[in-house]
Design an enzyme around this catalytic site. Structure first.
Site, mmCIF file in Angstrom:
data_model
loop_
_atom_site.group_PDB
_atom_site.id
_atom_site.type_symbol
_atom_site.label_atom_id
_atom_site.label_comp_id
_atom_site.label_asym_id
_atom_site.label_seq_id
_atom_site.Cartn_x
_atom_site.Cartn_y
_atom_site.Cartn_z
ATOM 1 N N ASP A 47 0.827 -1.206 0.000
ATOM 2 C CA ASP A 47 0.000 0.000 0.000
ATOM 3 C C ASP A 47 0.856 1.250 0.000
ATOM 4 O O ASP A 47 0.520 2.252 -0.626
ATOM 5 C CB ASP A 47 -0.917 0.004 1.220
ATOM 6 C CG ASP A 47 -1.935 -1.114 1.131
ATOM 7 O OD1 ASP A 47 -2.380 -1.591 2.170
ATOM 8 O OD2 ASP A 47 -2.255 -1.508 -0.009
ATOM 9 N N SER A 92 -8.504 -19.015 18.432
ATOM 10 C CA SER A 92 -7.055 -18.877 18.559
ATOM 11 C C SER A 92 -6.701 -19.036 20.040
ATOM 12 O O SER A 92 -7.564 -19.343 20.846
ATOM 13 C CB SER A 92 -6.603 -17.539 18.005
ATOM 14 O OG SER A 92 -7.425 -16.540 18.502
ATOM 15 N N GLU A 126 1.589 -29.850 24.054
ATOM 16 C CA GLU A 126 1.886 -30.228 22.661
ATOM 17 C C GLU A 126 2.700 -29.115 22.023
ATOM 18 O O GLU A 126 2.421 -27.940 22.272
ATOM 19 C CB GLU A 126 0.583 -30.335 21.848
ATOM 20 C CG GLU A 126 -0.398 -31.329 22.360
ATOM 21 C CD GLU A 126 -1.805 -31.093 21.768
ATOM 22 O OE1 GLU A 126 -1.964 -30.210 20.897
ATOM 23 O OE2 GLU A 126 -2.723 -31.785 22.201
ATOM 24 N N LYS A 128 3.670 -26.276 19.615
ATOM 25 C CA LYS A 128 2.807 -25.417 18.799
ATOM 26 C C LYS A 128 3.414 -25.317 17.411
ATOM 27 O O LYS A 128 4.444 -24.679 17.212
ATOM 28 C CB LYS A 128 2.679 -24.036 19.429
ATOM 29 C CG LYS A 128 1.706 -23.144 18.689
ATOM 30 C CD LYS A 128 1.425 -21.890 19.487
ATOM 31 C CE LYS A 128 0.313 -21.075 18.862
ATOM 32 N NZ LYS A 128 0.619 -20.642 17.496
ATOM 33 N N ASP A 130 4.036 -24.270 13.684
ATOM 34 C CA ASP A 130 3.864 -23.029 12.943
ATOM 35 C C ASP A 130 3.371 -23.371 11.542
ATOM 36 O O ASP A 130 4.145 -23.411 10.591
ATOM 37 C CB ASP A 130 5.213 -22.298 12.892
ATOM 38 C CG ASP A 130 5.006 -20.828 12.597
ATOM 39 O OD1 ASP A 130 3.849 -20.388 12.545
ATOM 40 O OD2 ASP A 130 6.011 -20.127 12.416
ATOM 41 N N GLU A 185 -3.013 -29.174 12.307
ATOM 42 C CA GLU A 185 -2.150 -28.184 11.676
ATOM 43 C C GLU A 185 -1.449 -28.798 10.469
ATOM 44 O O GLU A 185 -0.801 -29.846 10.589
ATOM 45 C CB GLU A 185 -1.112 -27.731 12.713
ATOM 46 C CG GLU A 185 -0.473 -26.414 12.429
ATOM 47 C CD GLU A 185 -1.324 -25.230 12.894
ATOM 48 O OE1 GLU A 185 -2.464 -25.440 13.375
ATOM 49 O OE2 GLU A 185 -0.849 -24.101 12.750
ATOM 50 N N TYR A 237 -4.816 -32.407 16.487
ATOM 51 C CA TYR A 237 -4.736 -32.069 17.907
ATOM 52 C C TYR A 237 -6.055 -31.614 18.517
ATOM 53 O O TYR A 237 -6.093 -31.278 19.693
ATOM 54 C CB TYR A 237 -3.686 -30.994 18.159
ATOM 55 C CG TYR A 237 -3.867 -29.734 17.327
ATOM 56 C CD1 TYR A 237 -4.997 -28.944 17.470
ATOM 57 C CD2 TYR A 237 -2.893 -29.334 16.422
ATOM 58 C CE1 TYR A 237 -5.170 -27.804 16.717
ATOM 59 C CE2 TYR A 237 -3.054 -28.188 15.663
ATOM 60 C CZ TYR A 237 -4.195 -27.438 15.815
ATOM 61 O OH TYR A 237 -4.365 -26.313 15.067
ATOM 62 N N LYS A 301 -2.923 -27.652 27.405
ATOM 63 C CA LYS A 301 -4.390 -27.780 27.419
ATOM 64 C C LYS A 301 -4.805 -28.529 28.676
ATOM 65 O O LYS A 301 -4.223 -29.578 28.976
ATOM 66 C CB LYS A 301 -4.847 -28.589 26.195
ATOM 67 C CG LYS A 301 -4.405 -27.986 24.880
ATOM 68 C CD LYS A 301 -4.764 -28.853 23.682
ATOM 69 C CE LYS A 301 -4.296 -28.151 22.407
ATOM 70 N NZ LYS A 301 -4.527 -28.943 21.201
ATOM 71 N N LYS A 325 4.879 -19.208 24.431
ATOM 72 C CA LYS A 325 5.769 -18.989 23.300
ATOM 73 C C LYS A 325 7.224 -19.023 23.732
ATOM 74 O O LYS A 325 7.548 -18.666 24.864
ATOM 75 C CB LYS A 325 5.478 -17.620 22.656
ATOM 76 C CG LYS A 325 4.101 -17.483 22.067
ATOM 77 C CD LYS A 325 3.996 -18.248 20.776
ATOM 78 C CE LYS A 325 2.713 -18.005 20.028
ATOM 79 N NZ LYS A 325 2.622 -16.733 19.360
ATOM 80 N N CYS A 419 -1.604 16.331 9.275
ATOM 81 C CA CYS A 419 -1.858 15.025 8.676
ATOM 82 C C CYS A 419 -1.097 14.946 7.355
ATOM 83 O O CYS A 419 -1.256 15.820 6.501
ATOM 84 C CB CYS A 419 -3.353 14.861 8.435
ATOM 85 S SG CYS A 419 -3.753 13.433 7.418
ATOM 86 N N CYS A 422 -3.993 14.699 4.330
ATOM 87 C CA CYS A 422 -4.916 15.774 3.941
ATOM 88 C C CYS A 422 -4.421 17.142 4.389
ATOM 89 O O CYS A 422 -5.020 18.153 4.039
ATOM 90 C CB CYS A 422 -6.316 15.508 4.487
ATOM 91 S SG CYS A 422 -6.454 15.766 6.260
ATOM 92 N N CYS A 437 -5.532 13.228 13.198
ATOM 93 C CA CYS A 437 -5.873 14.169 12.144
ATOM 94 C C CYS A 437 -7.275 14.689 12.415
ATOM 95 O O CYS A 437 -8.171 13.925 12.760
ATOM 96 C CB CYS A 437 -5.808 13.441 10.807
ATOM 97 S SG CYS A 437 -6.726 14.255 9.504
ATOM 98 N N CYS A 443 -10.897 13.722 5.305
ATOM 99 C CA CYS A 443 -9.530 13.233 5.095
ATOM 100 C C CYS A 443 -9.578 11.940 4.286
ATOM 101 O O CYS A 443 -10.177 10.959 4.715
ATOM 102 C CB CYS A 443 -8.849 12.988 6.447
ATOM 103 S SG CYS A 443 -7.269 12.141 6.279
HETATM 104 S S1 IVH Z 1 -5.257 -25.830 19.809
HETATM 105 C C1 IVH Z 1 -9.129 -23.755 20.824
HETATM 106 N N1 IVH Z 1 -2.960 -27.076 19.464
HETATM 107 O O1 IVH Z 1 -2.055 -22.205 16.945
HETATM 108 C C2 IVH Z 1 -7.746 -24.261 20.632
HETATM 109 N N2 IVH Z 1 -3.377 -25.106 18.209
HETATM 110 O O2 IVH Z 1 -2.567 -19.616 18.177
HETATM 111 C C3 IVH Z 1 -7.246 -24.036 19.269
HETATM 112 N N3 IVH Z 1 -1.587 -24.509 16.653
HETATM 113 O O3 IVH Z 1 -5.104 -21.540 15.336
HETATM 114 C C4 IVH Z 1 -5.938 -24.502 18.919
HETATM 115 N N4 IVH Z 1 -0.252 -26.195 17.133
HETATM 116 O O4 IVH Z 1 -3.387 -23.006 14.113
HETATM 117 C C5 IVH Z 1 -3.733 -26.035 19.115
HETATM 118 N N5 IVH Z 1 -1.004 -28.280 19.221
HETATM 119 C C6 IVH Z 1 -1.763 -27.259 18.882
HETATM 120 C C7 IVH Z 1 -1.354 -26.312 17.912
HETATM 121 C C8 IVH Z 1 -2.192 -25.252 17.609
HETATM 122 C C9 IVH Z 1 -0.419 -25.108 16.391
HETATM 123 C C10 IVH Z 1 -2.052 -23.270 16.038
HETATM 124 C C11 IVH Z 1 -3.470 -23.311 15.484
HETATM 125 C C12 IVH Z 1 -4.218 -22.221 16.183
HETATM 126 C C13 IVH Z 1 -3.103 -21.337 16.621
HETATM 127 C C14 IVH Z 1 -3.530 -20.530 17.817
#
Ligand code: IVH
Length: 690
Positions: A47, A92, A126, A128, A130, A185, A237, A301, A325, A419, A422, A437, A443
């Site tokens: 953009d 999420s 578990e 996470k 990517d 995933e 998962y 979890k 994280k 701004c 504008c 602004c 604007c």
């Molecule tokens: S559980 C309601 N388990 O992380 C619980 N998510 O930041 C939903 N992800 O959208 C997710 N590994 O794409 C879960 N072992 C795992 C995961 C996982 C990767 C991702 C997933 C989710 C995102 C959330």
């Protein structure tokens, strides 16, 4: 130096050369984005290029090129995928970054459940992954539908592509519920990703920025044969809807997934208590570099599915899981410039333009600088070497300046008081961090950002009318206000004649717009782009007022600061005085109300749907006194999930008052007003607690 001042300094020859360069570069990005599904730059960068092109053209109209990007809209989006509504939303996760955050998460869950401080919570941990989350539906054990997450409520139907993946069982082994939805995933290994990119580079083809984009691009291919060539992995998962219960614990559920034929991440582990999380986090952190695929943390979890059900969700995230994280990754680079972006509500946001640098596998060229105090506090100057940090999905931040590397003559940054788009005065009210602004609807930056918000995914989400198209339409005067979108049918021929369009795509667009004339109240309210009214507040409002007409009437009445309507608005749980003030300001401006009414006349705005089950749909409920078998947050959350709105004070509009032990004036007032009261037991029964 802002973008605008730079343009002012260009000579005619510079401008001509730069317009040529921009035309070529923007065309290259358009191809990468539309044809290869592999954007080379972020939307914001793209953009910025288009804006710069437009600014130069505005100053030198005689230099506008025949192949100017401003005369061209990006090709129609990939399209082609049907939408799939997720009956159970795909959510999420909230993030933790340190042991304290994790401990706080556990304490919160215990408080919500009313468990004593020391009570142990059992977890499944578990890695996470990517990658890209997907949903797989099986009926009578056969794979019938696969979808991407999309916005969480609605994704894209990518069944044909998923069928090409070895890791997606076509048939579940053994017994399975009549209908069951599995979540997991999709990812790609680091090695496959690098090999693919090398081959692409050797062939002079586009390369992908990271394995996640690559996995996403591979699943969103219109031709399943292409997906089939990509080596995609899948770890299952999670659970979506299911016609019958599958397990009592998450751990048992994972075992079931394995039996059915899915890969479950082999590093997953059941933890006897939260005290084991620290060690697991360290262990996986150390293993991270040796894994074949990218992970960015560990998901914890709560194992007991009964507790998961009671904990439920808040906003878009479950209360029973958290993503812890890994520490952020850092790098240093040079700050080439500071640009100013003007947002939908007029906020001027400084953005650092950086010499490109790789931070934890992602190429970073921009970082937020938040606001002018932040720049002053860190004394960030153009030309400085800065330390950048990227944590998970968070936008990169500038942590600090490296003082020894400051170039001679670097001047402190002076924040503009006008701004850049504008030219209106930009003011900063006392006590606020943000300069805004004052151009309002006049604007162009604010107008266009409002339109971008209006068509965004969680708002009107019109197929074929994405951010780039709406910007181009705005630039060329096809749309000025949101209502103009619904008049585009009258300009179909004009759209068809645009470069990159044609009769079919113009007709498709007109059809897609017509399909969105019917919209739910919550989406509609969100789409208006009122400050502080995000998706979740819009839902609260929609649920409380039920329909467009009562909402509009009560909002115009709430303009009066001490009136009854304002009081009602204030007392909606989760709204509060600051947000109420924002709504009142919006409705106090006649131009806003005019825009609203113009839109409403063109649309069918559906009444808000109560949530799940809706046993208490549209009912207003007040809890008072102390409950013995559940905490107040759990009671409120359950009431809301049944479609009720929970308020703090009892009035004639209240439907139910749940009276706990030692209730005081509210219970009395309920009796005076003749409002129905319930005991805790009656409430448990009504709300379906076992
Ligand atoms: S559980 C309601 N388990 O992380 C619980 N998510 O930041 C939903 N992800 O959208 C997710 N590994 O794409 C879960 N072992 C795992 C995961 C996982 C990767 C991702 C997933 C989710 C995102 C959330």
């Amino acid at each position: 130096m802002s973008e605008a001042t730079e343009v002012e300094r260009l000579t005619e020859a510079d401008a001509a050369a730069e317009l040529a360069r921009l035309a070529a570069e923007i065309a290259r990005h358009d191809r990468a984005y539309h044809e290869q599904d592999a954007p080379l730059v972020s939307d914001a960068e793209y953009d910025a290029l288009r804006r710069r092109n437009a600014a130069i053209e505005a100053r030198f109209p005689h230099l506008v090129r025949p192949d100017s990007p401003s005369a061209r809209v990006g090709a129609a989006p990939a399209g082609g995928f049907a939408k799939v509504r997720h009956r159970v939303p795909m959510l999420s996760l909230d993030n933790a970054f340190a042991a304290d955050d994790f401990a706080e998460f556990c304490a919160r869950a215990r408080r919500f459940l009313g468990l004593a401080v020391g009570t142990r919570l059992r977890f499944v941990a578990e890695p996470k992954i990517d990658g890209l989350s997907i949903s797989l539906t099986y009926e009578d054990g056969r794979f019938v539908r696969g979808a991407t997450r999309g916005d969480g409520s609605e994704g894209e139907d990518v069944t044909a592509n998923l069928r090409t993946m070895d890791k997606v069982p076509q048939k579940l082994r053994g017994k399975s519920p009549k209908r069951v939805e599995i979540r997991g995933e999709v990812f790609m290994t680091k090695a496959d990703f690098l090999a693919f990119n090398e081959a692409q580079a050797a062939a002079g083809q586009r390369i992908y920025a990271n394995p996640r984009n690559f996995a996403a691009g591979s699943l969103r291919q219109l031709d399943p044969a292409i997906t089939a060539q990509r080596k995609l992995g899948l770890f299952a998962y999670g659970m979506g809807e299911s016609s019958e219960p599958v397990a009592d614990t998450h751990w048992a559920y994972l075992a079931r997934l394995r039996k059915w034929g899915f890969d479950v991440n082999p590093l997953s582990r059941r933890l006897a208590g939260e005290a084991d999380a620290d060690a697991f986090q360290q262990e996986i952190g150390l293993a991270r570099g040796t894994l074949a695929y990218d992970i960015d943390g560990v998901v914890y979890k709560i194992d007991d599915l009964g507790l998961q059900r009671r904990l439920g969700f808040v906003g878009r995230a479950p209360r029973w899981a958290i993503a812890w994280k890994f520490p952020a990754e850092q790098a240093t680079t040079v700050l080439a410039d500071i640009g100013i972006q003007v947002g939908r509500t007029g906020a001027l946001t400084p953005v650092a333009q950086l010499e490109p640098v790789n931070v934890g596998g992602v190429l970073v060229t921009r970082a937020t600088l938040h606001n002018e105090d932040e720049i002053a506090r860190k004394d960030v100057r153009v030309g400085d070497t800065v330390v950048l940090q990227r944590a998970g999905d968070v936008i990169p931040q500038i942590l600090e300046v490296v003082p020894e590397r400051r170039p001679k003559g670097a001047e402190p940054y002076v924040f503009p008081d006008r701004c850049p788009v504008c030219g209106s005065l930009a003011v900063r009210p006392p006590g606020e961090a943000v300069r805004r602004c004052t151009g309002g609807l006049a604007c162009p930056a604010q107008a266009v950002e409002r339109l971008v918000h209006f068509v965004s995914r969680a708002a009107f989400d019109i197929e074929g009318l994405g951010e780039k198209t709406i910007r181009a339409f705005h630039e060329d005067g096809l749309v000025g206000t949101p209502a103009d979108i619904f008049r585009l049918a009258d300009r179909e021929a004009e759209i068809a004649a645009r470069e990159g369009w044609g009769e079919t795509s113009a007709a498709n667009l007109v059809r897609a717009i017509a399909a969105r004339r019917r919209i739910g109240l919550a989406r509609f309210i969100y789409a208006l782009g009122i400050r502080r009214i995000g998706e979740s507040n819009a839902r609260l409002l929609a649920r409380h007022y039920g329909g467009f007409a009562p909402w509009r009437a009560r909002m115009t009445a709430a303009v009066e600061a001490d009136g009854e309507a304002r009081h009602e608005l204030d007392s909606i749980l989760g709204i509060g005085p600051a947000i109420a003030e924002e709504l009142a300001e919006f409705f106090a401006e006649p131009r806003n109300v005019a825009v609203l009414d113009e839109l409403a006349a063109l649309l069918t705005i559906e009444d808000a749907e109560p949530a799940e089950g809706g046993a208490l749909a549209g009912k207003s409920i007040v809890f008072t006194g102390s409950l013995e078998t559940m905490t107040r947050p759990e009671a409120k959350a359950r009431a809301e999930s049944l479609g009720a709105k929970v308020t703090d004070s009892v009035s004639r509009r209240t439907d139910l008052v749940v009276v706990g032990a030692d209730a005081g004036s509210k219970a009395k007032r309920a009796t005076e007003l003749g409002v129905r009261t319930l005991t805790e037991d009656e409430w448990r029964e009504l709300a379906g607690f076992g």
